[in-house]
Motif scaffolding. Structure first.
Motif, short mmCIF file in Angstrom:
data_model
loop_
_atom_site.label_atom_id
_atom_site.label_comp_id
_atom_site.label_asym_id
_atom_site.label_seq_id
_atom_site.Cartn_x
_atom_site.Cartn_y
_atom_site.Cartn_z
N TRP A 44 38.38 70.04 -21.33
CA TRP A 44 38.23 71.22 -22.19
C TRP A 44 37.70 70.89 -23.57
CZ3 TRP A 44 41.10 72.80 -26.65
CH2 TRP A 44 40.87 74.14 -27.04
N SER A 45 36.92 71.82 -24.11
CA SER A 45 36.47 71.76 -25.50
C SER A 45 36.70 73.14 -26.12
CB SER A 45 34.99 71.40 -25.59
OG SER A 45 34.54 71.51 -26.94
N ALA A 46 37.02 73.12 -27.40
CA ALA A 46 37.20 74.39 -28.11
C ALA A 46 35.86 75.08 -28.35
CB ALA A 46 37.91 74.14 -29.45
N ARG A 47 34.77 74.33 -28.19
CA ARG A 47 33.43 74.86 -28.45
C ARG A 47 32.85 75.51 -27.19
NH1 ARG A 47 30.55 69.59 -30.65
NH2 ARG A 47 28.70 70.88 -30.26
N PRO A 48 32.51 76.79 -27.23
CA PRO A 48 31.89 77.44 -26.07
C PRO A 48 30.59 76.75 -25.68
CG PRO A 48 32.64 79.07 -27.66
CD PRO A 48 32.73 77.73 -28.34
N GLY A 49 30.38 76.56 -24.39
CA GLY A 49 29.14 75.97 -23.91
C GLY A 49 29.03 74.47 -24.04
N PHE A 50 30.04 73.82 -24.60
CA PHE A 50 29.96 72.37 -24.82
C PHE A 50 30.22 71.59 -23.54
CE2 PHE A 50 31.62 68.25 -26.44
CZ PHE A 50 30.52 67.87 -27.18
N VAL A 51 31.25 71.96 -22.79
CA VAL A 51 31.56 71.30 -21.52
C VAL A 51 30.86 72.06 -20.40
CG1 VAL A 51 33.37 70.67 -19.88
CG2 VAL A 51 33.78 70.44 -22.34
N ASP A 52 30.06 71.36 -19.60
CA ASP A 52 29.34 72.02 -18.50
C ASP A 52 30.26 72.19 -17.29
OD1 ASP A 52 28.54 69.62 -16.35
OD2 ASP A 52 28.87 68.93 -18.42
N GLY A 53 29.87 73.06 -16.40
CA GLY A 53 30.70 73.40 -15.25
C GLY A 53 30.79 72.35 -14.18
N ALA A 54 30.08 71.24 -14.33
CA ALA A 54 30.13 70.17 -13.34
C ALA A 54 30.68 68.87 -13.91
CB ALA A 54 28.74 69.93 -12.75
N GLY A 55 31.05 68.87 -15.18
CA GLY A 55 31.61 67.67 -15.79
C GLY A 55 30.59 66.58 -16.09
N GLU A 56 29.31 66.96 -16.10
CA GLU A 56 28.26 65.96 -16.33
C GLU A 56 28.34 65.37 -17.73
OE1 GLU A 56 25.98 64.62 -14.26
OE2 GLU A 56 27.07 65.68 -12.68
N ILE A 57 28.99 66.06 -18.65
CA ILE A 57 29.10 65.56 -20.02
C ILE A 57 29.79 64.20 -20.07
CG2 ILE A 57 31.32 66.72 -20.48
CD1 ILE A 57 30.24 67.24 -23.34
N LEU A 58 30.66 63.93 -19.10
CA LEU A 58 31.33 62.62 -19.06
C LEU A 58 30.33 61.51 -18.75
CD1 LEU A 58 34.59 63.53 -17.10
CD2 LEU A 58 34.39 63.02 -19.54
N LYS A 59 29.27 61.85 -18.04
CA LYS A 59 28.28 60.84 -17.67
C LYS A 59 27.17 60.70 -18.69
CE LYS A 59 29.17 61.53 -12.73
NZ LYS A 59 28.62 61.94 -11.42
N ASN A 60 26.79 61.83 -19.31
CA ASN A 60 25.71 61.71 -20.30
C ASN A 60 26.21 61.33 -21.68
OD1 ASN A 60 26.55 64.14 -21.64
ND2 ASN A 60 25.41 65.37 -20.13
N GLY A 61 27.53 61.44 -21.90
CA GLY A 61 28.13 60.91 -23.12
C GLY A 61 27.75 61.58 -24.41
N THR A 62 27.43 62.86 -24.38
CA THR A 62 27.03 63.54 -25.61
C THR A 62 28.24 64.08 -26.38
OG1 THR A 62 26.70 65.55 -24.30
CG2 THR A 62 24.76 64.19 -24.74
N PHE A 63 29.13 63.19 -26.75
CA PHE A 63 30.33 63.55 -27.52
C PHE A 63 30.83 62.29 -28.23
CE2 PHE A 63 31.67 62.29 -23.27
CZ PHE A 63 32.71 61.41 -23.51
N ASP A 64 31.71 62.52 -29.22
CA ASP A 64 32.21 61.37 -29.95
C ASP A 64 33.55 60.87 -29.42
OD1 ASP A 64 33.58 63.59 -30.76
OD2 ASP A 64 33.06 63.44 -32.88
N HIS A 65 34.56 61.74 -29.39
CA HIS A 65 35.88 61.31 -28.94
C HIS A 65 36.41 62.20 -27.82
CE1 HIS A 65 35.82 59.61 -33.14
NE2 HIS A 65 36.16 58.54 -32.42
#
Length: 250
Positions: free
Chosen positions: A109-130
């Motif tokens: 989860w992220s408090a920012r709308p649209g930040f976390v994608d529906g497939a969890g790909e953000i964990l693989k592309n690493g576009t976050f700090d912590h």
């Protein structure tokens, strides 16, 4: 002829017959992820039974240590099924009282709308700090988060970005405050009126062991009417409706 009983004696006797069982207090140690539903359940439980609920919220691992050190809890609502079973085995909880009150769901989860994608790909592309998660050594949801990341093959790469919270409530605070871009939480923490605020990915259940959350009466609650009443209430339709509405399975 015997004199009639004094009026005050008759009144006391009548009151004793008409009054319900004496209201008492029940002390609960509740897994932090179950805070919202427990607060709702406690209000209705108190109304219906007259018993007062004294609830503490935190990590299951810390509660285990406190219980073993003599903390005056009468019931444990754990975030797993292993801790209650362990307490029963160690004669610190009542055999036969353990049952599953909820099955938890892990969410990224992220408090920012649209930040976390529906497939969890953000964990693989690493576009976050912590990335925040509860201490996996103390909190079952934290352990589930590590399992999920390992199953996805991203755990080693993401380790430098992990922010370890004391419990899952603190992990949510880290994300809500912006100290972490996103975090692994319980669905119940981010579900408001049936909708998820911010953005989230429901972690597939196949990526982590089932989070079976069990309750058990502790030795201090043995034979206590209020403790027995609370476990009975948790198994009832009203409590289960609240639990389901907060994002758990039964």
């Amino acid at each position: 002829m015997k004199s009639p009983l004094p009026l005050f004696v008759l009144l006391i006797a009548a009151f004793a017959v008409a009054s319900p069982a004496r209201a008492d207090e029940v002390s609960l140690a509740v897994a932090a992820n179950f805070t919202a539903p427990m607060q709702k359940i406690a209000v209705e439980f108190e109304k219906e039974t007259g018993h007062k609920v004294l609830a503490s919220y935190g990590s299951t691992g810390k509660f285990y240590a406190q219980i073993k050190n003599g903390a005056p809890f009468e019931i444990l609502l754990a975030a797993d099924d292993e801790t209650p079973a362990r307490l029963v085995k160690e004669n610190a909880a009542v055999a036969g009282s353990q049952f599953t009150y909820a099955i938890g769901k892990l969410v990224l989860w992220s408090a920012r709308p649209g930040f976390v994608d529906g497939a969890g790909e953000i964990l693989k592309n690493g576009t976050f700090d912590h990335l925040a998660l509860a201490n996996p050594k103390l909190a079952p949801y934290g352990a589930a988060a590590v399992e999920a990341m390992q199953a996805l093959g991203v755990y080693d790469r993401l380790q430098p970005r992990l922010v370890i919270a004391e419990n899952i409530a603190q992990a949510q605070q880290f994300v809500s405050s912006g100290n972490a871009s996103l975090g692994f939480l319980a669905l119940s923490q981010v579900l408001k009126d049936g909708k998820i605020e911010g953005s989230a990915w429901m972690v597939p259940a196949r990526l982590y062991q089932t989070i079976r959350q069990d309750a058990v009466i502790l030795e201090r609650g043995k034979g206590k009417p209020a403790a027995a009443a609370m476990l009975k209430y948790l198994k009832g339709d009203k409590a289960q409706a609240v639990i389901k509405s907060c994002g758990y399975e039964l």
